[in-house]
Motif scaffolding. Structure first.
Motif, short mmCIF file in Angstrom:
data_model
loop_
_atom_site.label_atom_id
_atom_site.label_comp_id
_atom_site.label_asym_id
_atom_site.label_seq_id
_atom_site.Cartn_x
_atom_site.Cartn_y
_atom_site.Cartn_z
N GLU A 186 -3.23 5.46 -2.67
CA GLU A 186 -4.37 6.49 -2.47
C GLU A 186 -3.47 7.95 -2.50
O GLU A 186 -2.33 8.00 -2.22
CB GLU A 186 -4.99 6.43 -0.83
CG GLU A 186 -5.77 7.68 -0.52
CD GLU A 186 -6.42 7.21 0.71
OE1 GLU A 186 -7.06 8.23 1.33
OE2 GLU A 186 -6.57 6.11 1.38
N GLU A 237 -0.52 -2.25 -7.19
CA GLU A 237 -0.48 -1.77 -5.88
C GLU A 237 -1.71 -1.10 -5.51
O GLU A 237 -2.43 -0.42 -6.32
CB GLU A 237 0.86 -0.84 -5.81
CG GLU A 237 2.03 -1.58 -5.82
CD GLU A 237 3.26 -0.82 -5.47
OE1 GLU A 237 3.24 0.20 -4.61
OE2 GLU A 237 4.39 -1.38 -5.81
N SER A 238 -1.82 -0.92 -4.41
CA SER A 238 -2.72 -0.14 -3.57
C SER A 238 -2.59 1.30 -3.53
O SER A 238 -1.47 1.32 -2.68
CB SER A 238 -3.34 -0.85 -2.07
OG SER A 238 -4.22 -0.06 -1.51
N HIS A 257 -0.59 2.02 -9.69
CA HIS A 257 -1.84 1.22 -9.79
C HIS A 257 -1.75 0.10 -10.96
O HIS A 257 -2.41 -0.65 -10.65
CB HIS A 257 -2.82 2.20 -9.90
CG HIS A 257 -4.30 1.82 -10.10
ND1 HIS A 257 -4.96 1.03 -9.24
CD2 HIS A 257 -5.13 1.91 -11.10
CE1 HIS A 257 -6.16 0.71 -9.45
NE2 HIS A 257 -6.26 1.09 -10.88
N SER A 267 1.04 -1.18 0.10
CA SER A 267 0.02 -0.03 0.02
C SER A 267 1.00 1.33 0.11
O SER A 267 1.87 1.29 0.64
CB SER A 267 -0.98 0.06 1.33
OG SER A 267 -0.20 0.02 2.42
#
Length: 419
Positions: free
Chosen positions: A27, A24-25, A20, A2
């Motif tokens: 934000e 992968e995660s 992404h 993450s």
């Protein structure tokens, strides 16, 4: 894994997009109410204007081309427009070809002849770091370094080349590493200026649309190390933990977050200077001489804080209503802003000096780009190296101050970063 990316400009969004795609995660947190950072296209009475870059250098098969194709971002190229440099009280055409440059009054004959010897100059090792003016003088001669380079650099970095590192323009060292600048340009091919449909602001918007978690209006205020090599970011009442944190921020903002967890990096980043500029957008009746024109840059000794003007309505016809010519004038930077350039009247007087036939504007807009441009002064390579070496595991810093000033530099740098 993450990853939390702090910064929703084009650097942070493109980095998130790459991660992404690898599964992968990711934000993204952006402190502003909209993504893009300085790269925004804002509406203006039947058209729009840019707060950041006017376009991007594109070439088939490059990082820019691969990204635009992957995110289905259409673009157009305005072609090869006329360009001028303001010197000796007049605008002098900058020819597009070396042959044309040999007959141009931009430089004396001796400087032109020396420039033609560039392919025969020896290649210098990358270390120690070299100044930008010294690099250009060594390869192309002092004439180019003093007569042509200052206006070109002022139009990109808003700073005099004498104080800058050659790393301010990464392509120069890349080209020289092939044997000569001429050889490097020939091998790499010629890039063309392109503008996405709808303006440059469409690039960060299109990237954000393809990411699962982009938060705007959320500024990180604190960064903490956690057991097990994880990290925690706090800001705006939000708390997020992640395996990795990427600071896609200007150096001075990244330094503020790193002070307690990576003091060496924080000190190095805080030492990177930034430049502010004023932007004046204006609309006028069209002029035949500027109909197919990129614009003009002013030789800094004569500009006295006025750096030059672009013609966005040629580069991007959607920027202005039909039958209207839109200009974008750059003021200040590291050259300072004299009192007469504090108002539109003063800026217009400077414009009229170089374009006496320019008519009164039908509309104007003023934007202040505060600390918008990193200034890679001599010693920049050491500052970036110290910043990166001081980062703890699980934290990285990405920025145009690291990769180079242009969108092309950023996207190429990110491809290397992502591996």
């Amino acid at each position: 894994m993450s990853t939390l990316i702090l910064g929703g400009g084009v650097t942070g969004l493109a980095a998130a997009w790459h991660l992404h795609r690898k599964g992968e995660s990711v934000e993204v947190w952006e402190a502003d109410g909209a993504v893009g950072g300085w790269m925004k296209t804002l509406p203006w009475e039947g058209g729009h204007f840019e707060t950041g870059p006017q376009g991007v250098l594109w070439q088939k098969g490059t990082a820019v081309d691969r990204l635009f194709s992957a995110i289905d971002l259409p673009f157009r190229s305005p072609g090869t427009g006329a360009r001028w440099v303001g010197k000796g009280g007049r605008l002098i055409s900058v020819p597009a070809s070396p042959v044309g440059l040999m007959t141009s009054p931009l430089m004396p004959l001796g400087a032109k002849l020396r420039m033609m010897l560039e392919p025969f100059q020896p290649v210098r090792p990358a270390e120690p770091e070299e100044g930008l003016s010294a690099f250009v003088a060594r390869r192309l001669g002092k004439g180019v370094a003093t007569e042509l380079l200052p206006a070109m650099v002022a139009g990109v970095l808003a700073a005099p080349p004498e104080i800058l590192s050659v790393d301010a323009i990464p392509k120069l060292r890349q080209w020289e590493s092939t044997g000569s600048l001429v050889n490097g340009i020939r091998k790499g091919g010629v890039s063309h200026m392109v503008v996405p449909e709808g303006g440059m602001g469409q690039l960060p918007l299109r990237l954000a649309e393809r990411l699962p978690a982009v938060r705007t209006g959320l500024r990180a205020e604190r960064l903490e190390a956690l057991p097990g090599g994880r990290w925690r970011a706090t800001g705006g009442g939000e708390v997020r933990e992640a395996d990795r944190v990427v600071l896609a921020l200007p150096a001075f903002e990244a330094a503020a977050l790193l002070g307690s967890v990576a003091p060496q990096s924080a000190d190095a980043l805080a030492s990177i200077p930034y430049t502010s500029v004023d932007l004046w957008h204006s609309r006028h009746a069209p002029l035949p001489a500027l109909k197919d024109s990129f614009g003009f840059l002013i030789h800094p000794p004569e500009g006295r804080g006025y750096l030059g003007s672009l013609v966005p309505s040629w580069m991007d016809p959607q920027s202005a209503p039909e039958g209207v010519m839109q200009l974008r004038s750059f003021i200040g930077g590291a050259f300072g802003k004299p009192a007469d350039l504090e108002t539109w009247e003063g800026v217009f007087a400077r414009l009229k000096h170089w374009i006496p036939v320019l008519g009164d504007p039908s509309a104007t807009r003023h934007e202040r780009a505060e600390r918008a441009i990193p200034r890679p002064e001599l010693g920049h390579r050491a500052r970036v190296k110290a910043a990166l070496e001081g980062l703890p595991a699980g934290v990285d810093w990405l920025s145009n101050a690291r990769f180079g000033p242009g969108v092309r530099d950023i996207l190429e740098g990110l491809e290397v970063w992502i591996g």
